[in-house]
Enzyme design. Structure first.
Site, PDB file in Angstrom:
ATOM      1  N   GLU A  69       0.835  -1.097   0.040  1.00 38.09           N
ATOM      2  CA  GLU A  69       0.003   0.229  -0.009  1.00 38.09           C
ATOM      3  C   GLU A  69       0.828   1.363   0.025  1.00 38.09           C
ATOM      4  OE1 GLU A  69      -4.273  -1.368   2.083  1.00 38.09           O
ATOM      5  OE2 GLU A  69      -2.589  -0.984   3.504  1.00 38.09           O
TER       6      GLU A  69
ATOM      7  N   CYS B 156       3.724   8.467   0.686  1.00 34.71           N
ATOM      8  CA  CYS B 156       4.327   7.438   1.615  1.00 34.71           C
ATOM      9  C   CYS B 156       4.736   6.247   0.980  1.00 34.71           C
ATOM     10  CB  CYS B 156       3.439   7.283   3.046  1.00 34.71           C
ATOM     11  SG  CYS B 156       4.281   6.306   4.327  1.00 34.71           S
TER      12      CYS B 156
ATOM     13  N   CYS C 239       6.779  -6.858   6.516  1.00 32.32           N
ATOM     14  CA  CYS C 239       7.852  -6.202   7.283  1.00 32.32           C
ATOM     15  C   CYS C 239       8.468  -7.368   8.448  1.00 32.32           C
ATOM     16  CB  CYS C 239       7.391  -5.042   8.045  1.00 32.32           C
ATOM     17  SG  CYS C 239       8.937  -4.258   8.969  1.00 32.32           S
TER      18      CYS C 239
ATOM     19  N   CYS D 147       7.024  -4.675  14.918  1.00 23.91           N
ATOM     20  CA  CYS D 147       6.777  -3.706  15.947  1.00 23.91           C
ATOM     21  C   CYS D 147       5.405  -3.976  16.549  1.00 23.91           C
ATOM     22  CB  CYS D 147       6.639  -2.296  15.638  1.00 23.91           C
ATOM     23  SG  CYS D 147       8.415  -1.759  14.823  1.00 23.91           S
TER      24      CYS D 147
ATOM     25  N   CYS E  58       1.885  -2.486  15.153  1.00 20.57           N
ATOM     26  CA  CYS E  58       1.895  -2.175  13.673  1.00 20.57           C
ATOM     27  C   CYS E  58       1.225  -3.270  12.987  1.00 20.57           C
ATOM     28  CB  CYS E  58       3.410  -2.077  13.017  1.00 20.57           C
ATOM     29  SG  CYS E  58       3.423  -1.601  11.350  1.00 20.57           S
TER      30      CYS E  58
ATOM     31  N   GLY F 274       7.503  -1.962   5.689  1.00 16.56           N
ATOM     32  CA  GLY F 274       8.756  -2.234   5.473  1.00 16.56           C
ATOM     33  C   GLY F 274       9.802  -1.334   6.396  1.00 16.56           C
ATOM     34  N   GLU F 275      10.816  -1.897   6.405  1.00 12.72           N
ATOM     35  CA  GLU F 275      12.230  -1.151   7.151  1.00 12.72           C
ATOM     36  C   GLU F 275      12.863  -0.840   6.039  1.00 12.72           C
ATOM     37  OE1 GLU F 275      13.864   0.077  10.154  1.00 12.72           O
ATOM     38  OE2 GLU F 275      15.013   0.439   8.584  1.00 12.72           O
TER      39      GLU F 275
ATOM     40  N   SER G 177      12.837   6.729   6.934  1.00 17.19           N
ATOM     41  CA  SER G 177      12.624   6.561   8.350  1.00 17.19           C
ATOM     42  C   SER G 177      12.979   5.023   8.528  1.00 17.19           C
ATOM     43  CB  SER G 177      11.039   6.347   8.321  1.00 17.19           C
ATOM     44  OG  SER G 177      10.671   5.657   9.570  1.00 17.19           O
TER      45      SER G 177
ATOM     46  N   SER H 120      12.251   5.793  14.567  1.00 24.22           N
ATOM     47  CA  SER H 120      11.148   5.569  15.185  1.00 24.22           C
ATOM     48  C   SER H 120      11.397   5.175  16.714  1.00 24.22           C
ATOM     49  CB  SER H 120      10.404   4.358  14.467  1.00 24.22           C
ATOM     50  OG  SER H 120      10.197   4.671  13.249  1.00 24.22           O
ATOM     51  N   LEU H 121      11.280   6.119  17.510  1.00 27.77           N
ATOM     52  CA  LEU H 121      11.784   5.930  18.762  1.00 27.77           C
ATOM     53  C   LEU H 121      10.735   5.020  19.776  1.00 27.77           C
ATOM     54  CD1 LEU H 121      14.434   6.532  20.660  1.00 27.77           C
ATOM     55  CD2 LEU H 121      13.332   8.671  21.358  1.00 27.77           C
ATOM     56  N   HIS H 122       9.626   5.716  19.900  1.00 24.52           N
ATOM     57  CA  HIS H 122       8.605   4.851  20.292  1.00 24.52           C
ATOM     58  C   HIS H 122       8.822   4.555  22.208  1.00 24.52           C
ATOM     59  CE1 HIS H 122       7.325   5.242  16.495  1.00 24.52           C
ATOM     60  NE2 HIS H 122       7.749   3.855  15.969  1.00 24.52           N
TER      61      HIS H 122
ATOM     62  N   ASN I  40      -2.918   4.829  16.133  1.00 20.58           N
ATOM     63  CA  ASN I  40      -3.888   5.002  15.188  1.00 20.58           C
ATOM     64  C   ASN I  40      -4.473   3.443  15.519  1.00 20.58           C
ATOM     65  OD1 ASN I  40      -3.827   7.463  13.615  1.00 20.58           O
ATOM     66  ND2 ASN I  40      -1.902   6.647  13.103  1.00 20.58           N
TER      67      ASN I  40
ATOM     68  N   CYS J  19      -0.201   6.116  10.007  1.00 19.32           N
ATOM     69  CA  CYS J  19       0.687   5.168  10.251  1.00 19.32           C
ATOM     70  C   CYS J  19       0.474   4.050  10.992  1.00 19.32           C
ATOM     71  CB  CYS J  19       1.712   6.237  11.441  1.00 19.32           C
ATOM     72  SG  CYS J  19       3.143   6.785  10.819  1.00 19.32           S
TER      73      CYS J  19
HETATM   74  S1  SF4 Z   1       6.466   0.012  12.258  1.00 15.83           S
HETATM   75 FE1  SF4 Z   1       7.728   0.084  10.465  1.00 15.83          FE
HETATM   76  S2  SF4 Z   1       9.501  -1.187  10.962  1.00 15.83           S
HETATM   77 FE2  SF4 Z   1       7.959  -1.425  12.685  1.00 15.83          FE
HETATM   78  S3  SF4 Z   1       6.690  -3.306  11.733  1.00 15.83           S
HETATM   79 FE3  SF4 Z   1       5.816  -1.546  11.204  1.00 15.83          FE
HETATM   80  S4  SF4 Z   1       6.562  -1.240   9.033  1.00 15.83           S
HETATM   81 FE4  SF4 Z   1       7.796  -2.524  10.111  1.00 15.83          FE
END
Ligand code: SF4
Length: 357
Positions: free
Chosen positions: A95, A114, A121, A125, A128, A176-177, A208, A231-233, A307, A350
């Site tokens: 997407e 984006c 991925c 995370c 996600c 993806g990363e 990112s 992406s700290l989180h 979200n 996101c």
């Molecule tokens: S936040 Fe980004 S790095 Fe983490 S699982 Fe989702 S797509 Fe992958």
């Protein structure tokens, strides 16, 4: 069906296209014409390339192909965000999301795009949606650029736009990363940036990462003017191990060392993305930890109220909690913004991308 012996032209730069046409016995400038059709006019059919001789169009169609991803579905949010479900020739799907930058004058809108860099991925995370379906494969540079071209073509079909170039910014923040697909991502940046083609300024591109230290160190030495977003989180290792599993390999100490190296090399401001999860990572202690880590650096913090994703246990904090956390950080001396929510009603925000039908 894609014939295996056809040469894929998507993702090929101007000089390679010139070489390709000379290998067919044609003049070099034909390569430049094809380049313009692909990267400026979003055209993937040789037969539509009206300034090429008919015989050449037929010859090209025999030996080459331009595989723009197919737009299988698009959803439009009430805020104007557009999400496209794209399919590549091997039926893999990603997407991509177009986010309007201004809403005041419909025709004057420009968009931020984006992009996805992988199908699925591998990072996983905890909050996600993308990670839920695991990892399938990396995208090629051509496929990443194809996301851009298919999205722009579709946008131009659906919206009357004032700008010839309606996409002003590109963020590598989709599925993806990006650092796990480093070479193809960098190659795609050069194609997007090429002033004879798509012509997106390097400063309008953001990559990112969830915290791949090796990737950050490599990017620091690329001599690119792109923005790095991390992406700290979470700001303690115990919590970050759970939320962003790459932290087990690259804990905060090594992540911040890499970010310091990046800033020292590039003198560019880094953005830390921080998804706000109710009762998980927005306490006073979390704010204090973040201030300690981020304040010494040339950096911004971008807070992203969560979200919600079906099947995951996390929730978006109430407004007063979001503001409270924001205020703690600002009082602590950080540059902070709260990201305006876009596209949540169509699962385009996101962390919500899944490439479901
Ligand atoms: S936040 Fe980004 S790095 Fe983490 S699982 Fe989702 S797509 Fe992958």
């Amino acid at each position: 069906m894609v014939k295996k012996d056809k040469i894929e032209l998507l993702g090929i730069g101007i000089s390679e296209l010139e070489e390709f046409v000379t290998s067919l016995g044609e003049a070099r400038f034909r390569g430049r014409q094809i380049h313009k059709w692909i990267y400026q006019k979003d055209e993937d059919s040789f037969y539509a390339m009206s300034d090429l001789p008919k015989e050449l169009r037929a010859k090209l169609d025999e030996v080459a192909i331009i595989s723009f991803p197919k737009v299988l579905k698009q959803r439009v949010s009430k805020d104007g965000t557009r999400k496209y479900l794209l399919e590549f020739p091997d039926k893999k799907r990603v997407e991509t999301v177009l986010i309007p930058q201004r809403n005041d004058n419909e025709k004057d809108i420009r968009y931020s795009l984006c992009l996805s860099t992988q199908v699925g991925c591998p990072v996983g995370c905890a909050f996600c949606a993308t990670g839920l379906n695991g990892f399938q494969r990396n995208l090629t540079a051509g496929e990443i650029v194809g996301e851009f071209l298919s999205s722009r073509r579709e946008l131009k079909k659906k919206v009357k736009l004032k700008h010839e170039q309606p996409i002003s910014n590109v963020v590598y923040m989709g599925m993806g990363e990006p650092m796990f697909n480093y070479d193809e991502v960098i190659k795609s940046i050069y194609i997007l940036n090429d002033h004879k083609g798509i012509n997106i300024g390097q400063r309008s591109i953001t990559i990112s990462t969830s915290g791949d230290v090796k990737g950050i160190e490599k990017l620091a030495l690329e001599n690119l003017q792109v923005t790095l977003a991390v992406s700290l989180h979470a700001c303690d290792n115990e919590l970050r191990d759970k939320l962003v599993p790459i932290n087990r390999k690259y804990p905060l100490e090594s992540l911040f060392k890499a970010v310091e190296f990046y800033i020292a090399q590039t003198n560019r401001r880094v953005t830390f993305e921080y998804v706000m999860l109710d009762d998980v990572n927005i306490s006073r202690k979390d704010a204090d930890n973040m201030i300690k880590l981020v304040k010494p650096l040339l950096a911004n913090v971008n807070l992203i109220p969560y979200n919600e994703v079906e099947g995951l246990p996390y929730q978006k904090p109430a407004k007063d909690k979001i503001l409270q956390f924001y205020n703690w950080l600002v009082e602590g001396g950080l540059n902070v913004t709260i990201r305006e929510e876009k596209g949540a009603d169509i699962e385009a925000a996101c962390g919500q991308l899944q490439a479901k039908r």
